[in-house]
Scaffold this motif. Structure first.
Motif, PDB file in Angstrom:
ATOM      1  N   PHE A  98       0.826  -1.204   0.000  1.00  0.00           N
ATOM      2  CA  PHE A  98       0.000   0.000   0.000  1.00  0.00           C
ATOM      3  C   PHE A  98       0.864   1.259   0.000  1.00  0.00           C
ATOM      4  O   PHE A  98       0.618   2.199  -0.771  1.00  0.00           O
ATOM      5  N   SER A  99       1.872   1.291   0.861  1.00  0.00           N
ATOM      6  CA  SER A  99       2.741   2.473   0.952  1.00  0.00           C
ATOM      7  C   SER A  99       3.407   2.774  -0.383  1.00  0.00           C
ATOM      8  O   SER A  99       3.440   3.927  -0.830  1.00  0.00           O
ATOM      9  N   ASP A 100       3.904   1.735  -1.030  1.00  0.00           N
ATOM     10  CA  ASP A 100       4.546   1.916  -2.328  1.00  0.00           C
ATOM     11  C   ASP A 100       3.554   2.445  -3.354  1.00  0.00           C
ATOM     12  O   ASP A 100       3.900   3.292  -4.198  1.00  0.00           O
ATOM     13  N   GLY A 101       2.322   1.947  -3.286  1.00  0.00           N
ATOM     14  CA  GLY A 101       1.303   2.388  -4.228  1.00  0.00           C
ATOM     15  C   GLY A 101       0.948   3.857  -4.063  1.00  0.00           C
ATOM     16  O   GLY A 101       0.840   4.600  -5.045  1.00  0.00           O
ATOM     17  N   PHE A 102       0.785   4.288  -2.810  1.00  0.00           N
ATOM     18  CA  PHE A 102       0.488   5.703  -2.566  1.00  0.00           C
ATOM     19  C   PHE A 102       1.671   6.587  -2.964  1.00  0.00           C
ATOM     20  O   PHE A 102       1.497   7.663  -3.530  1.00  0.00           O
ATOM     21  N   GLU A 103       2.884   6.128  -2.679  1.00  0.00           N
ATOM     22  CA  GLU A 103       4.065   6.897  -3.049  1.00  0.00           C
ATOM     23  C   GLU A 103       4.201   7.028  -4.565  1.00  0.00           C
ATOM     24  O   GLU A 103       4.735   8.012  -5.078  1.00  0.00           O
ATOM     25  N   ALA A 104       3.679   6.039  -5.287  1.00  0.00           N
ATOM     26  CA  ALA A 104       3.727   6.076  -6.755  1.00  0.00           C
ATOM     27  C   ALA A 104       2.659   6.995  -7.341  1.00  0.00           C
ATOM     28  O   ALA A 104       2.642   7.219  -8.552  1.00  0.00           O
ATOM     29  N   GLY A 105       1.760   7.500  -6.478  1.00  0.00           N
ATOM     30  CA  GLY A 105       0.788   8.470  -6.939  1.00  0.00           C
ATOM     31  C   GLY A 105      -0.624   7.967  -7.138  1.00  0.00           C
ATOM     32  O   GLY A 105      -1.503   8.719  -7.586  1.00  0.00           O
ATOM     33  N   TYR A 106      -0.877   6.711  -6.803  1.00  0.00           N
ATOM     34  CA  TYR A 106      -2.244   6.191  -6.929  1.00  0.00           C
ATOM     35  C   TYR A 106      -3.123   6.753  -5.823  1.00  0.00           C
ATOM     36  O   TYR A 106      -2.665   6.992  -4.699  1.00  0.00           O
ATOM     37  N   LYS A 107      -4.391   6.966  -6.132  1.00  0.00           N
ATOM     38  CA  LYS A 107      -5.336   7.567  -5.190  1.00  0.00           C
ATOM     39  C   LYS A 107      -6.165   6.517  -4.451  1.00  0.00           C
ATOM     40  O   LYS A 107      -6.438   6.663  -3.255  1.00  0.00           O
ATOM     41  N   ASN A 108      -6.612   5.503  -5.157  1.00  0.00           N
ATOM     42  CA  ASN A 108      -7.430   4.438  -4.575  1.00  0.00           C
ATOM     43  C   ASN A 108      -6.707   3.108  -4.750  1.00  0.00           C
ATOM     44  O   ASN A 108      -6.387   2.725  -5.885  1.00  0.00           O
ATOM     45  N   ILE A 109      -6.469   2.417  -3.644  1.00  0.00           N
ATOM     46  CA  ILE A 109      -5.733   1.146  -3.709  1.00  0.00           C
ATOM     47  C   ILE A 109      -6.544   0.056  -3.019  1.00  0.00           C
ATOM     48  O   ILE A 109      -7.046   0.241  -1.905  1.00  0.00           O
ATOM     49  N   ILE A 110      -6.665  -1.073  -3.696  1.00  0.00           N
ATOM     50  CA  ILE A 110      -7.387  -2.232  -3.158  1.00  0.00           C
ATOM     51  C   ILE A 110      -6.461  -3.435  -3.179  1.00  0.00           C
ATOM     52  O   ILE A 110      -5.697  -3.631  -4.134  1.00  0.00           O
ATOM     53  N   ILE A 111      -6.551  -4.250  -2.138  1.00  0.00           N
ATOM     54  CA  ILE A 111      -5.801  -5.499  -2.093  1.00  0.00           C
ATOM     55  C   ILE A 111      -6.770  -6.669  -1.980  1.00  0.00           C
ATOM     56  O   ILE A 111      -7.775  -6.589  -1.258  1.00  0.00           O
ATOM     57  N   ILE A 112      -6.473  -7.750  -2.726  1.00  0.00           N
ATOM     58  CA  ILE A 112      -7.217  -8.998  -2.618  1.00  0.00           C
ATOM     59  C   ILE A 112      -6.208 -10.138  -2.594  1.00  0.00           C
ATOM     60  O   ILE A 112      -5.049  -9.968  -2.961  1.00  0.00           O
ATOM     61  N   GLY A 113      -6.687 -11.296  -2.176  1.00  0.00           N
ATOM     62  CA  GLY A 113      -5.897 -12.509  -2.286  1.00  0.00           C
ATOM     63  C   GLY A 113      -6.222 -13.198  -3.601  1.00  0.00           C
ATOM     64  O   GLY A 113      -6.750 -12.599  -4.536  1.00  0.00           O
ATOM     65  N   SER A 114      -5.931 -14.479  -3.675  1.00  0.00           N
ATOM     66  CA  SER A 114      -6.175 -15.218  -4.916  1.00  0.00           C
ATOM     67  C   SER A 114      -6.972 -16.484  -4.655  1.00  0.00           C
ATOM     68  O   SER A 114      -6.849 -17.473  -5.375  1.00  0.00           O
ATOM     69  N   ASP A 115      -7.820 -16.455  -3.615  1.00  0.00           N
ATOM     70  CA  ASP A 115      -8.600 -17.644  -3.264  1.00  0.00           C
ATOM     71  C   ASP A 115     -10.088 -17.328  -3.120  1.00  0.00           C
ATOM     72  O   ASP A 115     -10.795 -17.946  -2.345  1.00  0.00           O
ATOM     73  N   MET A 116     -10.560 -16.345  -3.912  1.00  0.00           N
ATOM     74  CA  MET A 116     -11.947 -15.891  -3.796  1.00  0.00           C
ATOM     75  C   MET A 116     -12.753 -16.290  -5.018  1.00  0.00           C
ATOM     76  O   MET A 116     -12.788 -15.587  -6.023  1.00  0.00           O
ATOM     77  N   TYR A 117     -13.406 -17.455  -4.955  1.00  0.00           N
ATOM     78  CA  TYR A 117     -14.246 -17.884  -6.079  1.00  0.00           C
ATOM     79  C   TYR A 117     -15.505 -17.027  -6.182  1.00  0.00           C
ATOM     80  O   TYR A 117     -16.073 -16.881  -7.272  1.00  0.00           O
ATOM     81  N   ASP A 118     -15.955 -16.438  -5.077  1.00  0.00           N
ATOM     82  CA  ASP A 118     -17.174 -15.627  -5.061  1.00  0.00           C
ATOM     83  C   ASP A 118     -16.988 -14.222  -5.634  1.00  0.00           C
ATOM     84  O   ASP A 118     -17.949 -13.487  -5.816  1.00  0.00           O
ATOM     85  N   LEU A 119     -15.762 -13.825  -5.908  1.00  0.00           N
ATOM     86  CA  LEU A 119     -15.485 -12.452  -6.323  1.00  0.00           C
ATOM     87  C   LEU A 119     -15.617 -12.296  -7.839  1.00  0.00           C
ATOM     88  O   LEU A 119     -15.276 -13.214  -8.598  1.00  0.00           O
ATOM     89  N   SER A 120     -16.097 -11.110  -8.276  1.00  0.00           N
ATOM     90  CA  SER A 120     -16.282 -10.838  -9.702  1.00  0.00           C
ATOM     91  C   SER A 120     -15.620  -9.517 -10.085  1.00  0.00           C
ATOM     92  O   SER A 120     -15.260  -8.708  -9.224  1.00  0.00           O
ATOM     93  N   THR A 121     -15.492  -9.291 -11.387  1.00  0.00           N
ATOM     94  CA  THR A 121     -14.967  -8.011 -11.876  1.00  0.00           C
ATOM     95  C   THR A 121     -15.851  -6.863 -11.414  1.00  0.00           C
ATOM     96  O   THR A 121     -15.357  -5.800 -11.018  1.00  0.00           O
ATOM     97  N   ALA A 122     -17.168  -7.073 -11.477  1.00  0.00           N
ATOM     98  CA  ALA A 122     -18.107  -6.031 -11.046  1.00  0.00           C
ATOM     99  C   ALA A 122     -17.895  -5.673  -9.582  1.00  0.00           C
ATOM    100  O   ALA A 122     -17.989  -4.495  -9.205  1.00  0.00           O
ATOM    101  N   ASP A 123     -17.599  -6.677  -8.738  1.00  0.00           N
ATOM    102  CA  ASP A 123     -17.335  -6.407  -7.320  1.00  0.00           C
ATOM    103  C   ASP A 123     -16.126  -5.491  -7.161  1.00  0.00           C
ATOM    104  O   ASP A 123     -16.126  -4.564  -6.342  1.00  0.00           O
ATOM    105  N   LEU A 124     -15.087  -5.747  -7.940  1.00  0.00           N
ATOM    106  CA  LEU A 124     -13.873  -4.940  -7.849  1.00  0.00           C
ATOM    107  C   LEU A 124     -14.124  -3.512  -8.318  1.00  0.00           C
ATOM    108  O   LEU A 124     -13.708  -2.546  -7.662  1.00  0.00           O
ATOM    109  N   ASN A 125     -14.819  -3.370  -9.437  1.00  0.00           N
ATOM    110  CA  ASN A 125     -15.111  -2.024  -9.947  1.00  0.00           C
ATOM    111  C   ASN A 125     -16.002  -1.246  -8.987  1.00  0.00           C
ATOM    112  O   ASN A 125     -15.816  -0.039  -8.784  1.00  0.00           O
TER     113      ASN A 125
END
Length: 212
Positions: A98-125
């Motif tokens: 997260f710190s690196d992302g904010f330092e790079a100038g991003y405004k909104n940062i989200i983190i997820i893992g890679s074990d979420m079968y219930d998650l969709s692109t629409a959820d992320l957007n």
């Protein structure tokens, strides 16, 4: 031609934390019930799902590997920056990302893992849209943790003094944010144990050969 990923989206950054899919090194709690080989097959399936739902998300994407960067895998360099997780426990590694992302100038940062079968692109957007309204977004998991964390300002306290992998993480994180404006997303099921997938049709091909 490799795309300039940051030019795709100057505002949103999606962090994807993954484990290198190696036998005996991923989904260990699941493997205790189904065995190392089946656990690896399931995790590989979940990685493919994560790739599918993140590829078209409206954000720059970074894949953060647990052990080492693999050049020839599903995460195409044209769509994903590849990095190594840096730090001690999970909290330190997420905080650094997260710190690196904010330092790079991003405004909104989200983190997820890679074990979420219930998650969709629409959820992320949707989660990114919520970060335009509120500084914090959390996706609660059924097991007492969270499957998604989003911030539009850094809060390092979220990554300290947590018993990662236990059912207290969500409660402790919300306590840290008691004075902040937080958007809670729908509760979803992540995949850590056999019981998380035993009644889900998509996992039947992996489980039908087991004697459980």
């Amino acid at each position: 031609m490799t795309l300039n990923l940051k030019s795709q989206n100057q505002k949103n950054l999606l962090l994807i934390f993954t484990r290198n899919p190696e036998l005996g090194k991923c989904k260990t709690r699941l493997a205790a019930k189904v065995g190392d080989q089946t656990a690896l097959e399931i995790y590989t399936f979940l990685l493919a799902h994560t790739h599918a739902i993140t590829k078209e998300a409206k954000a720059t994407k970074e894949v953060h590997y647990s052990e080492e960067i693999w050049d020839d895998d599903i995460w195409e360099p044209a769509h994903y920056h590849k990095k190594i997780q840096s730090g001690g426990d999970l909290g330190e590694r997420m905080s650094k990302a997260f710190s690196d992302g904010f330092e790079a100038g991003y405004k909104n940062i989200i983190i997820i893992g890679s074990d979420m079968y219930d998650l969709s692109t629409a959820d992320l957007n949707t989660a990114f849209q919520e970060l335009d309204k509120k500084p914090f977004v959390i996706g609660p998991a059924e097991d007492g943790g969270y499957y998604l964390l989003g911030m539009s300002k850094m809060n390092s306290g979220l990554f300290k003094n947590k018993a990662w992998g236990t059912d207290t993480v969500l409660k402790d994180s919300l306590n840290d944010l008691s004075n902040e404006d937080v958007k809670l997303l729908k509760i979803k099921n992540d995949v850590d144990h056999y019981e998380d997938i035993q009644h889900i049709k998509a996992f039947e091909p992996f489980l039908k050969k087991l004697k459980i």
